[in-house]
Design a protein around this motif. Structure first.
Motif, short mmCIF file in Angstrom:
data_model
loop_
_atom_site.label_atom_id
_atom_site.label_comp_id
_atom_site.label_asym_id
_atom_site.label_seq_id
_atom_site.Cartn_x
_atom_site.Cartn_y
_atom_site.Cartn_z
N PRO A 208 -4.05 10.44 -2.65
CA PRO A 208 -3.81 10.23 -1.22
C PRO A 208 -4.05 8.79 -0.77
CG PRO A 208 -5.87 11.40 -1.58
CD PRO A 208 -5.19 11.34 -2.91
N ASN A 209 -4.67 7.97 -1.63
CA ASN A 209 -4.91 6.57 -1.29
C ASN A 209 -3.68 5.69 -1.50
OD1 ASN A 209 -7.53 7.05 -0.57
ND2 ASN A 209 -8.40 6.39 -2.52
N LYS A 210 -2.63 6.25 -2.05
CA LYS A 210 -1.44 5.44 -2.37
C LYS A 210 -0.93 4.67 -1.15
CE LYS A 210 3.26 5.95 -4.24
NZ LYS A 210 3.17 4.81 -5.17
N GLN A 211 -0.80 5.36 -0.03
CA GLN A 211 -0.28 4.72 1.18
C GLN A 211 -1.21 3.60 1.65
OE1 GLN A 211 0.34 7.37 4.49
NE2 GLN A 211 1.36 5.83 5.73
N LEU A 212 -2.53 3.83 1.53
CA LEU A 212 -3.50 2.82 1.97
C LEU A 212 -3.34 1.53 1.18
CD1 LEU A 212 -6.08 1.97 3.53
CD2 LEU A 212 -7.40 2.97 1.65
N TRP A 213 -3.24 1.63 -0.15
CA TRP A 213 -3.22 0.43 -0.98
C TRP A 213 -1.84 -0.20 -1.10
CZ3 TRP A 213 -7.62 -1.64 -0.98
CH2 TRP A 213 -8.77 -0.84 -0.94
N GLU A 214 -0.81 0.53 -0.65
CA GLU A 214 0.51 -0.09 -0.57
C GLU A 214 0.74 -0.74 0.79
OE1 GLU A 214 3.40 2.86 -1.69
OE2 GLU A 214 3.04 2.54 -3.83
N LYS A 215 -0.22 -0.53 1.67
CA LYS A 215 -0.14 -1.13 3.00
C LYS A 215 -0.55 -2.60 2.88
CE LYS A 215 -1.52 0.13 7.68
NZ LYS A 215 -2.19 1.20 8.47
N GLY A 216 0.11 -3.45 3.60
CA GLY A 216 -0.25 -4.86 3.53
C GLY A 216 0.12 -5.46 2.19
N ASP A 217 -0.71 -6.38 1.72
CA ASP A 217 -0.44 -7.06 0.46
C ASP A 217 -1.75 -7.56 -0.12
OD1 ASP A 217 0.49 -8.50 -1.66
OD2 ASP A 217 1.61 -9.97 -0.50
N PHE A 218 -2.34 -6.73 -1.00
CA PHE A 218 -3.66 -7.08 -1.54
C PHE A 218 -3.62 -8.33 -2.41
CE2 PHE A 218 -7.20 -6.72 -4.55
CZ PHE A 218 -8.25 -6.64 -3.66
N THR A 219 -2.43 -8.74 -2.84
CA THR A 219 -2.38 -9.97 -3.64
C THR A 219 -2.93 -11.16 -2.86
OG1 THR A 219 -0.12 -10.58 -2.97
CG2 THR A 219 -0.33 -9.12 -4.87
N ARG A 220 -2.84 -11.12 -1.53
CA ARG A 220 -3.37 -12.21 -0.70
C ARG A 220 -4.89 -12.30 -0.82
NH1 ARG A 220 0.32 -14.37 3.03
NH2 ARG A 220 2.39 -13.50 2.60
N ILE A 221 -5.54 -11.14 -0.99
CA ILE A 221 -6.99 -11.12 -1.20
C ILE A 221 -7.30 -11.50 -2.64
CG2 ILE A 221 -9.10 -9.76 -0.95
CD1 ILE A 221 -7.47 -9.94 1.65
N ALA A 222 -6.54 -10.90 -3.56
CA ALA A 222 -6.79 -11.12 -4.99
C ALA A 222 -6.72 -12.58 -5.38
CB ALA A 222 -5.80 -10.31 -5.82
N SER A 223 -5.87 -13.35 -4.69
CA SER A 223 -5.73 -14.77 -5.03
C SER A 223 -7.02 -15.55 -4.80
CB SER A 223 -4.60 -15.39 -4.21
OG SER A 223 -4.92 -15.42 -2.83
N THR A 224 -7.92 -15.01 -3.99
CA THR A 224 -9.20 -15.68 -3.74
C THR A 224 -10.30 -15.21 -4.70
OG1 THR A 224 -10.08 -14.04 -2.15
CG2 THR A 224 -8.58 -15.73 -1.28
N MET A 225 -9.95 -14.31 -5.63
CA MET A 225 -10.93 -13.70 -6.52
C MET A 225 -10.71 -14.06 -7.98
SD MET A 225 -10.65 -9.92 -4.72
CE MET A 225 -11.97 -9.11 -5.61
N ARG A 226 -9.76 -14.94 -8.27
CA ARG A 226 -9.34 -15.20 -9.65
C ARG A 226 -10.46 -15.76 -10.53
NH1 ARG A 226 -5.09 -11.98 -8.95
NH2 ARG A 226 -3.28 -12.96 -7.98
N GLU A 227 -11.20 -16.74 -10.01
CA GLU A 227 -12.22 -17.39 -10.84
C GLU A 227 -13.29 -16.40 -11.28
OE1 GLU A 227 -13.85 -21.06 -9.38
OE2 GLU A 227 -11.94 -21.66 -8.50
N SER A 228 -13.73 -15.56 -10.37
CA SER A 228 -14.76 -14.58 -10.72
C SER A 228 -14.22 -13.53 -11.69
CB SER A 228 -15.31 -13.90 -9.45
OG SER A 228 -16.11 -14.80 -8.72
N GLY A 229 -12.94 -13.17 -11.53
CA GLY A 229 -12.34 -12.22 -12.45
C GLY A 229 -12.30 -12.77 -13.86
#
Length: 280
Positions: free
Chosen positions: A13-34
């Motif tokens: 049921p979370n599919k709609q939540l995580w397809e909303k918006g664009d999490f790649t915009r957040i992920a781009s700020t997390m690359r170094e720690s990843g």
């Protein structure tokens, strides 16, 4: 050899939540720690690695660069597409992203992976006992499960974003299990215990993930507001109740107070999480 899970039909049921918006915009700020997290996993050439709730590859891409054959599985089709595009651009033929549900990895065989990684991913899937069981099932004996989970009540960024946002959204449906319980050691031990992993095989530590962005904390709030599903939902609810301004102020105060960048026009905010390592 990377496994193809294209036949998976997720019912999360979370599919709609995580397809909303664009999490790649957040992920781009997390690359170094990843990248730093993956560098400490001791990945060897030829390992089979599963990244659950992989997003667009913040940990999957570095794992593939380390020589592993990586399968990234995510509930959101837009993030799967973005991950495959990133892998292609990087020339990583050993990295594949597919849509799927961490609660039911029906297309993946038993003991298929040397390492299962999920960083702020599988914790959000429903049915946590099923998630633990599936991760244990697909991991080879002697292999390892590594989880990064946000901690409930923690004073740092993400836990506070989720706490603030929840105050502006309707109560969850009956039977809802908070994903934040994956950040509580006793719950992790119970869930993996039911999956056949004893307490003595589980290690915990508290680590930092740092969000870095070349713009101000207030601008970073706008990124969450416009592209992060839970925050988007909070603002939609707050708008209906005439409280969007209050939510905006709370988040801006939070981001500005936790910013450690020496420049007011840049953002560097650490967030504490629970690192879980379970030996199967």
């Amino acid at each position: 050899m990377v496994t193809d899970t294209s036949s998976l039909k997720p019912a999360n049921p979370n599919k709609q939540l995580w397809e909303k918006g664009d999490f790649t915009r957040i992920a781009s700020t997390m690359r170094e720690s990843g990248e730093a997290l993956v560098a400490n996993l001791g990945i060897r050439e030829g390992w089979e690695v599963l990244d659950l709730g992989c997003g667009d590859g913040t940990t999957a891409i570095p794992a593939a660069r380390a020589g592993a054959n990586v399968l990234g599985v995510d509930i959101a089709s837009n993030l799967v597409k973005a991950g495959n595009e990133r892998a292609k651009e990087a020339g990583l033929e050993n990295c594949l992203f597919q849509e799927g549900d961490a609660s039911g990895l029906v297309a993946l065989g038993d003991q298929s992976f040397d390492l299962v990684v999920t960083v702020f991913g599988a914790m959000f899937a429903p049915r946590p006992f099923d998630v633990a069981s599936e991760m244990a099932r697909v991991t080879r004996k002697g292999g390892q499960i590594v989880m990064g989970n946000w901690i409930p009540g923690d004073p740092t960024l993400v836990a506070q974003i989720l706490k603030i946002s929840s105050a502006y959204t309707p109560p969850p449906p009956e039977g809802f299990v908070s994903p934040m319980l994956w950040g509580v050691e006793d719950h992790v031990i119970e869930r993996f215990g039911k999956a056949g992993i004893p307490k003595e095989n589980i290690a915990f530590s508290r680590e930092k993930f740092v969000f870095r962005a070349p713009f101000s904390p207030s601008q970073f709030v706008e990124v969450f507001k416009n592209y992060y599903g839970p925050t988007m939902n909070a603002f939609e609810s707050a708008e209906k109740n005439g409280k969007a301004g209050e939510l905006q102020k709370e988040l801006e105060d939070l981001f500005n107070s936790q910013n450690q960048s020496p420049s007011a026009e840049a953002t560097e905010i650490p967030a504490t999480y629970l690192l879980v390592k379970a030996l199967v």
